[in-house]
Scaffold this active site. Structure first.
Site, PDB file in Angstrom:
ATOM      1  N   HIS A   1      17.465  37.578 -26.030  1.00  0.00           N
ATOM      2  CA  HIS A   1      17.150  38.995 -25.851  1.00  0.00           C
ATOM      3  C   HIS A   1      18.362  39.702 -25.258  1.00  0.00           C
ATOM      4  O   HIS A   1      19.005  39.202 -24.330  1.00  0.00           O
ATOM      5  CB  HIS A   1      15.944  39.146 -24.925  1.00  0.00           C
ATOM      6  CG  HIS A   1      15.466  40.558 -24.787  1.00  0.00           C
ATOM      7  ND1 HIS A   1      14.965  41.290 -25.847  1.00  0.00           N
ATOM      8  CD2 HIS A   1      15.436  41.399 -23.714  1.00  0.00           C
ATOM      9  CE1 HIS A   1      14.637  42.499 -25.422  1.00  0.00           C
ATOM     10  NE2 HIS A   1      14.923  42.583 -24.138  1.00  0.00           N
TER      11      HIS A   1
ATOM     12  N   CYS B   1      16.669  44.377 -30.605  1.00  0.00           N
ATOM     13  CA  CYS B   1      17.246  44.571 -29.269  1.00  0.00           C
ATOM     14  C   CYS B   1      18.773  44.531 -29.332  1.00  0.00           C
ATOM     15  O   CYS B   1      19.443  45.159 -28.512  1.00  0.00           O
ATOM     16  CB  CYS B   1      16.726  43.533 -28.293  1.00  0.00           C
ATOM     17  SG  CYS B   1      17.068  41.812 -28.736  1.00  0.00           S
TER      18      CYS B   1
END
Length: 555
Positions: free
Chosen positions: A486, A191
């Site tokens: 994230h 990510c």
């Protein structure tokens, strides 16, 4: 350096997923299938709870964010406690994102991909279709599958071109999205890469350079014996993302090339998005700059990475005894800013999750820029040699910006590392940032004139060549803890914000962006921002265009 494989295979699954499938096979996937629900926008979620909302079993919903359902015990954990669940329960590593129906490894703290799980989700999606559409899709799949069996093909059915995916795409296309909005598949803790790539893909001058094919991939590979080229594979991503195809794209070949360039970061572990950003620009400079302009340093380099992102910082060291000032200049592709905590109380500083009161003006981007350009008294252990006094003296240091780039990249230092205490922590304080930014107060002429009481000084004219007014176009955010989090990117296109969360692209309101935990903020010159939003068409653009003419559209 290793040469490129002729055929690049997808990354191997994480060891925790492999162990799970070895022990449990597909039973967990199939038992979950009945709880999958496909919504009108094409999104598939888990709906096991009709009356109450699912909550984290550790914090009971106090923490906000993504929720994950364990495939072994069906307990729910938030993004902050998923790792704790995997550590406390042996073998409970694999979970499913409740909102997005995607596999998640609690131990790796990131999304993982499994074709078998995708097949289960697709099968459920087909079951949720209207009867006529479902019959048509099933017939289409059976016909394609039968043809492949006759040809003894070992290639899996290309579902992306089936009627099902056309149907799903049409359901999602409720508005005319700009061309170039395409999700990027997570290849295993990537990510950090996807978030930066989304920002680069929509930086107007950088985008236009690659879409106009100014980097000739064929010529590049003929000139170099090294077949791995970050610039070439960056061009490949641009071509794929701006092709008009909406299916999520897997930047596997780019990841492989980046690994060749940054061997010390070549792993499936989560990396820092800011380090990746610097590394990618360096990789493009290695091929574009050093080969085309071998005698120029980074400050004068004309490669696309430095033409777009490179600016110049000015550092003034002033002797506190005699007032003598020595000046140095350093090129930069981004500016790293400390959070301004001067208005926080000691209790606030201890509580890293505090959200400042907006009325006080605390913790703002402008305050961070003020802190960056504020005079700093160096410590007694940092005495510098004064050319006038001919000995080491106490001094003041002040930073300013001598030359602004076309695209201004601001990095917010949210990760603190103490060598004395040997500890690291993440700063979760909220930061207010403007959508329109005037950098005039932070330029060298403004800083030096303020220091000397608005006296008139002669300055080089290169600051005036670039406008000081910027517009925001991308924000990279980080949620979660220091060692497991994230990254998500918010893009501003045609004054509409879009959330790019790996493979998922969704429209969001600007209030969501303002409330986000920004880690990197990207601004572009105001003139270039508005040019990039002019003359939008609904068809893909031709390949050859002038590099600084806006190329955008929708489909």
């Amino acid at each position: 350096m290793a040469t490129r494989n002729s055929v690049f295979t997808n990354p191997k699954p994480c060891k925790h997923l492999a162990d799970y499938k070895l022990r449990h096979g597909l039973s967990g996937y199939k038992s979950l299938q009945k709880w999958l629900k496909t919504f009108p926008n094409g999104k598939t979620s888990i709906k096991m709870w009709e009356k109450k909302m699912p909550k984290c079993s550790f914090c009971s919903g106090i923490r906000q964010g993504r929720l994950f359902l364990c495939l072994i015990c069906s307990s729910v954990s938030c993004s902050d406690h998923a790792l704790l669940h995997g550590q406390s329960e042996n073998g409970h590593d694999i979970a499913v994102d409740i909102e997005r129906s995607e596999l998640y490894c609690c131990s790796c703290s990131d999304q993982v991909y499994d074709l078998d799980f995708d097949k289960v989700v697709v099968a459920r999606n087909i079951m949720d279709m209207p009867s006529k559409t479902r019959d048509s899709v099933v017939d289409d799949l059976m016909r394609r599958s039968s043809k492949r069996r006759r040809l003894n093909s070992v290639v899996d059915l290309d579902l992306k071109r089936s009627k099902f995916f056309v149907w799903m795409r049409n359901r999602r296309a409720k508005s005319c999205y700009p061309l170039g909005l395409r999700g990027l598949n997570n290849l295993g803790s990537t990510c950090f890469m996807n978030s930066i790539l989304q920002a680069l893909l929509h930086a107007p001058p950088f985008r236009n350079y690659f879409l106009s094919e100014r980097h000739d991939r064929e010529t590049c590979r003929k000139k170099s014996s090294d077949q791995s080229c970050v610039a070439c594979d960056t061009g490949v991503i641009f071509s794929a993302v701006y092709s008009g195809d909406r299916a999520p794209y897997s930047p596997a070949q780019f990841l492989y090339s980046w690994w060749q360039h940054s061997a010390n970061l070549a792993s499936y572990e989560q990396q820092d998005a800011h380090e990746f950003f610097i590394s990618v620009l360096d990789g493009i400079h290695e091929r574009e700059g050093k080969e085309r302009y071998p005698n120029k340093d980074n400050g004068d380099c004309q490669c696309i990475a430095h033409r777009v992102f490179s600016g110049m910082l000015r550092s003034d060291l002033t002797c506190t005894t005699c007032g003598f000032t020595s000046t140095t200049y350093d090129p930069c592709v981004d500016i790293s800013l400390n959070m301004d905590t001067s208005n926080f109380s000691s209790v606030d500083v201890a509580n890293k999750s505090v959200r400042p009161n907006e009325d006080t003006g605390r913790s703002t981007l402008l305050a961070c820029l003020d802190l960056f350009t504020r005079p700093e008294r160096l410590g007694s252990d940092q005495k510098l040699y004064c050319q006038n006094c001919q000995e080491k003296r106490d001094s003041l240091k002040q930073m300013s910006i001598k030359r602004l780039p076309l695209v201004l990249s601001l990095h917010i230092k949210r990760f603190e590392h103490s060598s004395l205490r040997r500890t690291s922590r993440k700063i979760d304080w909220h930061l207010k940032f403007p959508f329109s930014l005037d950098m005039t107060p932070y330029l060298s002429p403004s800083i030096v004139r303020n220091r000397f009481g608005n006296r008139i000084f002669g300055f080089e004219s290169d600051e005036a060549d670039i406008s000081a007014e910027f517009e925001i176009f991308a924000v990279v955010t980080h949620s979660g803890m220091l060692d497991s989090g994230h990254y998500v990117t918010y893009l501003r296109l045609q004054n509409q914000w879009y959330k790019c969360d790996d493979a998922w692209i969704t429209e969001v309101d600007e209030t969501i962006v303002r409330a986000s935990q920004c880690y990197m903020i990207f601004y572009v010159q105001k003139m270039l921002y508005y040019k990039a939003n002019e003359d939008l068409s609904c068809t893909p653009m031709p390949a050859r265009r002038d590099p600084f003419v806006p190329i955008a559209g929708c489909c």
